[in-house]
Design an enzyme around this catalytic site. Structure first.
Site: not given
Ligand code: NAG
Ligand code: NAG
Ligand code: NAG
Ligand code: NAG
Length: 526
Positions: A105, A108, A256
């Site tokens: 993404d 990370d 998120y």
């Protein structure tokens, strides 16, 4: 006397010449005024195939495209990034699926299905509109390959009609480590949506991604294209039949990628399915009752991974601007087009309804987190709308008592791109690897750790804490960007400003592709 008379005659002639000159000047002026005025209402000529290449945007596009290679998971093919290797090879094993592909993404190693699918949809859109311009600078193939890297994953993530895997990895576990993706050892659990725990946003966005990608591969790989379209239709049915917010149903994802509603994804997916199939029922879906419910007609919104309404408004304006067959008299389409124009009016700095959310340097600025996503996404839409207007010979849009030409929209789009590329108070490029000054302490695990380091999960944090710049450049990443006051903290720990995301790359690739050449006629892709 004779002399006087002679000079008098001279004076007379001079006077006559001056008067004549004035008269001619006045006529020329009046005619020119009239022509200029007429030009205001006369559409510019339709641009031809890709014109002269603008080196600045071409260079930037070649750089931006590379970030997708940096984010690839799985067994790499023709890998050109020296510090990247195979990773995530066992992703999906626990469900006997191969979920090794797809893209991480951001900084990370999570695979978040919702923004990943959005990345694919935007990348497809960019290829469909500007593939010829990408090809003019050898970027079409890399764009198609990156898109396929995601759609290969999405196909495998959808093993049954009403089951879609929407996440690989556990963000808590992932964020407890600072390591290279090649060295990951922690568990990579899977998350799915299904009929007991449905998630309309993510299913519909994935349908949009696959429908738009099916158009990209329609001629070059028709079997693949049909597979994508089959999945897209199934996923749309799943999304529509089991309406529920994925982030309400699976609260963990809200940390998120919290969704503020699923209506926009349903319309977006239906609009892409209409383009991919020509099946009128998808258009009716978007323009009828659901449009009234979800399209936010008349109230401009910001195009982003969370809200696709402005994108749908622009996409569907295609149909009314180009007078697509069999769609005349569809009043919903008119609402989409006028809403798209409302969005454009909000962007144009001189429009009466211009947003005041801008930096002093002219960057549209909406949020502190990942500030560049909104200006770049908006500029992409403005460039598209400008090209739709040119191609359809539409002279102007009206904002209150002002009117604006396609060139005004393109100028806005360029202003945002130029800001990103260094025309800003910091004189710094926010596109990594572009120009001589760009952030050095980017929040990106792989870029921050030397390729030969042997550190694992927790001892890797010494690379986060290191005072040295990243050993590897995350080339092409578009970082979050500046504060409203146009400052930027170049710190590896500053994920708010210094973390590049994969979906940002899709947006900047779209914008830069639109600016690569001086002319940009869009083609029909239906
Ligand atoms: C449906 O999805 C939920 C949420 O991911 C999961 O907990 C559940 O096990 C799934 N159902 C089945 C039958 O796999
Ligand atoms: C997610 O979005 C919903 C709808 O806008 C909101 O009510 C909720 O508070 C948000 N949750 C988080 C964790 O941000
Ligand atoms: C990075 O930020 C986190 C959260 O704000 C904090 O706990 C940590 O100490 C910071 N690390 C460094 C090296 O600044
Ligand atoms: C700029 O804005 C940021 C975030 O609001 C703030 O922390 C910083 O102090 C400001 N800098 C200046 C020079 O005003």
């Amino acid at each position: 006397m004779g002399k006087e008379s002679k000079s008098g005659g001279c004076l007379g002639w001079l006077l006559a010449i001056v008067i004549l000159a004035l008269v001619v000047g006045a006529i020329v002026y009046a005619v020119k005024q009239k022509m200029d005025h007429a030009n205001d209402n006369k559409p510019s000529p339709v641009p031809g195939p890709p014109g002269a290449i603008d080196k600045k945007y071409a260079d930037a596009l070649k750089i931006a495209m590379q970030f997708f290679d940096i984010q690839k998971s799985g067994k790499l093919v023709n890998n050109k990034i020296s510090w990247r290797g195979d990773s995530g090879l066992k992703d999906g094993n626990e469900a006997n699926l191969d979920l090794s592909k797809g893209m991480y993404d951001a900084g990370d190693h999570m695979k978040f299905g919702f923004p990943m699918a959005f990345t694919a949809t935007v990348l497809s859109w960019a290829i469909l509109e500007y593939g010829d311009q990408m090809a003019a600078v050898n970027q079409l193939e890399p764009a198609q390959q990156s898109l396929k890297w995601i759609t290969d994953f999405l196909i495998n993530a959808h093993p049954k009609d009403n089951v879609l895997y929407i996440q690989v990895g556990d963000p808590d576990l992932d964020h407890k480590c600072w390591e290279r993706p090649e060295n990951m050892k922690e568990k990579r659990p899977l998350t799915q949506v299904n009929i007991t725990v449905p998630g309309t946003e993510v299913a519909a966005e994935t349908a949009a991604a696959m429908a738009s990608a099916s158009l990209v591969f329609k001629t070059s790989n028709s079997a693949y294209s049909s597979t994508l379209l089959k999945h897209a239709k199934q996923l749309f049915n799943f999304a529509d039949k089991y309406p529920a917010s994925y982030s309400e149903n699976i609260p963990e994802v809200a940390t998120y990628y919290n969704s503020t509603g699923y209506g926009d994804e349903l319309l977006w997916a239906a609009s892409w399915l209409y383009h991919a199939t020509g099946d009128r029922s998808y258009l009716d879906y978007a323009t009828g009752e659901n449009g009234k419910l979800f399209a936010s007609w008349g109230s401009p919104t910001w195009f982003s991974w969370d809200n696709k309404n402005a994108g749908t408004q622009v996409l569907l304006s295609r149909l009314s601007l180009f007078g697509a067959k069999g769609v005349s008299g569809n009043s919903g389409l008119g609402n989409y087009r006028s809403s798209a124009e409302g969005v454009m009016c909000g962007l144009l700095p001189k429009s009466p309804s211009a947003t005041s959310s801008r930096t002093d340097g002219g960057l549209v600025w909406i949020s502190e987190w990942n500030a560049l996503q909104h200006p770049v996404a908006s500029a992409f839409l403005a460039a598209l709308y400008s090209d739709y207007m040119l191609t359809s010979q539409t002279a102007k849009i009206t904002c209150g008592d002002h009117s604006f030409k396609p060139s005004d929209l393109r100028k806005f789009a360029k202003s945002q791109a130029d800001y990103v590329l260094g025309k800003n108070p910091l004189k710094m490029s926010f596109l990594l690897g572009y120009g001589d000054k760009y952030p050095q302490y980017v929040h990106h695990r792989g870029a921050s750790i030397p390729a030969d380091a042997t550190t694992g999960c927790t001892d890797g944090f010494k690379w986060l804490d290191s005072t040295q710049p990243n050993p590897n450049v995350a080339v092409g990443g578009l970082v979050g960007g500046p504060f409203l006051n146009e400052t930027y903290i170049d710190s590896r720990n500053n994920s708010m400003q210094a973390e590049p995301t994969t979906y940002n790359s899709a947006l900047i690739v779209g914008l830069l592709s639109s600016l690569v050449t001086t002319s940009s006629a869009v083609k029909s892709f239906t």
